[in-house]
Design a protein around this motif. Structure first.
Motif, mmCIF file in Angstrom:
data_model
loop_
_atom_site.group_PDB
_atom_site.id
_atom_site.type_symbol
_atom_site.label_atom_id
_atom_site.label_comp_id
_atom_site.label_asym_id
_atom_site.label_seq_id
_atom_site.Cartn_x
_atom_site.Cartn_y
_atom_site.Cartn_z
ATOM 1 N N MET A 21 0.819 -1.215 0.000
ATOM 2 C CA MET A 21 0.000 0.000 0.000
ATOM 3 C C MET A 21 0.855 1.268 0.000
ATOM 4 O O MET A 21 0.316 2.366 0.101
ATOM 5 C CB MET A 21 -0.921 0.004 1.221
ATOM 6 N N HIS A 22 2.160 1.128 -0.076
ATOM 7 C CA HIS A 22 3.108 2.251 -0.090
ATOM 8 C C HIS A 22 2.976 3.131 1.160
ATOM 9 O O HIS A 22 2.909 4.348 1.076
ATOM 10 C CB HIS A 22 2.934 3.100 -1.348
ATOM 11 N N ALA A 23 2.951 2.471 2.307
ATOM 12 C CA ALA A 23 2.842 3.186 3.580
ATOM 13 C C ALA A 23 4.185 3.812 3.938
ATOM 14 O O ALA A 23 5.246 3.374 3.486
ATOM 15 C CB ALA A 23 2.422 2.225 4.688
ATOM 16 N N GLU A 24 4.131 4.842 4.764
ATOM 17 C CA GLU A 24 5.340 5.486 5.279
ATOM 18 C C GLU A 24 5.691 4.816 6.604
ATOM 19 O O GLU A 24 4.999 4.987 7.598
ATOM 20 C CB GLU A 24 5.104 6.979 5.456
ATOM 21 N N PHE A 25 6.772 4.089 6.591
ATOM 22 C CA PHE A 25 7.124 3.269 7.745
ATOM 23 C C PHE A 25 7.856 4.024 8.846
ATOM 24 O O PHE A 25 8.206 3.429 9.861
ATOM 25 C CB PHE A 25 7.972 2.079 7.298
ATOM 26 N N ASP A 26 8.089 5.299 8.685
ATOM 27 C CA ASP A 26 8.783 6.050 9.725
ATOM 28 C C ASP A 26 7.819 6.813 10.630
ATOM 29 O O ASP A 26 8.264 7.548 11.509
ATOM 30 C CB ASP A 26 9.796 7.009 9.096
ATOM 31 N N ARG A 27 6.532 6.620 10.482
ATOM 32 C CA ARG A 27 5.535 7.334 11.277
ATOM 33 C C ARG A 27 4.548 6.360 11.910
ATOM 34 O O ARG A 27 4.362 5.257 11.434
ATOM 35 C CB ARG A 27 4.759 8.304 10.387
ATOM 36 N N GLY A 28 3.910 6.823 12.960
ATOM 37 C CA GLY A 28 2.860 6.036 13.593
ATOM 38 C C GLY A 28 3.395 4.837 14.350
ATOM 39 O O GLY A 28 4.420 4.892 15.017
ATOM 40 N N ALA A 29 2.674 3.737 14.216
ATOM 41 C CA ALA A 29 3.030 2.510 14.935
ATOM 42 C C ALA A 29 3.986 1.622 14.141
ATOM 43 O O ALA A 29 4.393 0.568 14.634
ATOM 44 C CB ALA A 29 1.766 1.724 15.258
ATOM 45 N N TRP A 30 4.351 2.028 12.945
ATOM 46 C CA TRP A 30 5.195 1.179 12.099
ATOM 47 C C TRP A 30 6.567 0.864 12.705
ATOM 48 O O TRP A 30 7.030 -0.271 12.558
ATOM 49 C CB TRP A 30 5.357 1.780 10.707
ATOM 50 N N PRO A 31 7.241 1.801 13.363
ATOM 51 C CA PRO A 31 8.524 1.419 13.980
ATOM 52 C C PRO A 31 8.372 0.316 15.042
ATOM 53 O O PRO A 31 9.202 -0.595 15.120
ATOM 54 C CB PRO A 31 9.033 2.719 14.609
ATOM 55 N N THR A 32 7.297 0.375 15.809
ATOM 56 C CA THR A 32 7.044 -0.665 16.812
ATOM 57 C C THR A 32 6.756 -2.002 16.142
ATOM 58 O O THR A 32 7.219 -3.052 16.600
ATOM 59 C CB THR A 32 5.861 -0.259 17.705
ATOM 60 N N VAL A 33 5.986 -1.964 15.062
ATOM 61 C CA VAL A 33 5.687 -3.183 14.317
ATOM 62 C C VAL A 33 6.970 -3.784 13.747
ATOM 63 O O VAL A 33 7.185 -4.999 13.799
ATOM 64 C CB VAL A 33 4.661 -2.890 13.189
ATOM 65 N N GLY A 34 7.846 -2.941 13.234
ATOM 66 C CA GLY A 34 9.115 -3.426 12.687
ATOM 67 C C GLY A 34 10.007 -4.038 13.741
ATOM 68 O O GLY A 34 10.664 -5.058 13.493
ATOM 69 N N ILE A 35 10.039 -3.442 14.916
ATOM 70 C CA ILE A 35 10.865 -3.985 15.999
ATOM 71 C C ILE A 35 10.290 -5.305 16.499
ATOM 72 O O ILE A 35 11.034 -6.224 16.832
ATOM 73 C CB ILE A 35 10.998 -2.954 17.140
ATOM 74 N N ALA A 36 8.961 -5.426 16.531
ATOM 75 C CA ALA A 36 8.329 -6.670 16.993
ATOM 76 C C ALA A 36 8.688 -7.840 16.092
ATOM 77 O O ALA A 36 8.820 -8.975 16.559
ATOM 78 C CB ALA A 36 6.815 -6.499 17.058
ATOM 79 N N VAL A 37 8.866 -7.578 14.809
ATOM 80 C CA VAL A 37 9.243 -8.651 13.884
ATOM 81 C C VAL A 37 10.647 -9.162 14.189
ATOM 82 O O VAL A 37 10.916 -10.358 14.068
ATOM 83 C CB VAL A 37 9.142 -8.157 12.420
ATOM 84 N N TYR A 38 11.537 -8.289 14.608
ATOM 85 C CA TYR A 38 12.916 -8.697 14.893
ATOM 86 C C TYR A 38 13.090 -9.285 16.291
ATOM 87 O O TYR A 38 13.827 -10.247 16.481
ATOM 88 C CB TYR A 38 13.869 -7.509 14.745
ATOM 89 N N ILE A 39 12.425 -8.710 17.276
ATOM 90 C CA ILE A 39 12.642 -9.104 18.661
ATOM 91 C C ILE A 39 11.772 -10.291 19.075
ATOM 92 O O ILE A 39 12.210 -11.149 19.842
ATOM 93 C CB ILE A 39 12.363 -7.897 19.594
ATOM 94 N N GLY A 40 10.548 -10.368 18.575
ATOM 95 C CA GLY A 40 9.589 -11.398 18.993
ATOM 96 C C GLY A 40 10.092 -12.825 18.856
ATOM 97 O O GLY A 40 10.036 -13.598 19.830
#
Length: 88
Positions: A43-62
């Motif tokens: 969907m061409h979302a902007e990953f540097d805003r909102g909850a996206w950084p948390t979502v990205g970290i959850a993929v690595y740490i979980g």
């Protein structure tokens, strides 16, 4: 050859269940976050805003934390079985 296991099963403790279900929950959360990132990329979302950084970290740490929890459950189970075998 290993020692025979006792005829009666060793009961599962509450802590073992909590750690197991927490590991499973973290893995499900990580997969969900990974799918969300894939959909966001499409969907061409902007990953540097909102909850996206948390979502990205959850993929690595979980998955790492889940793996450590599973290792802890396995070690605790082995210790408990060894103590049960030693007592008999």
């Amino acid at each position: 050859m290993s020692a025979p296991t006792p005829t009666g099963d060793v009961p599962v403790r509450r802590l073992d269940r909590i750690l197991s279900f927490t590991a499973l929950g973290l893995l499900v959360l990580s997969v969900g976050c990974f799918v969300a990132i894939m959909i966001g990329s499409a969907m061409h979302a902007e990953f540097d805003r909102g909850a996206w950084p948390t979502v990205g970290i959850a993929v690595y740490i979980g998955p790492i934390v889940a793996f450590l929890l599973i290792i802890a459950v396995v070690i605790m189970s082995m210790v408990r079985r060894a103590r049960a075998n030693k007592a008999r």
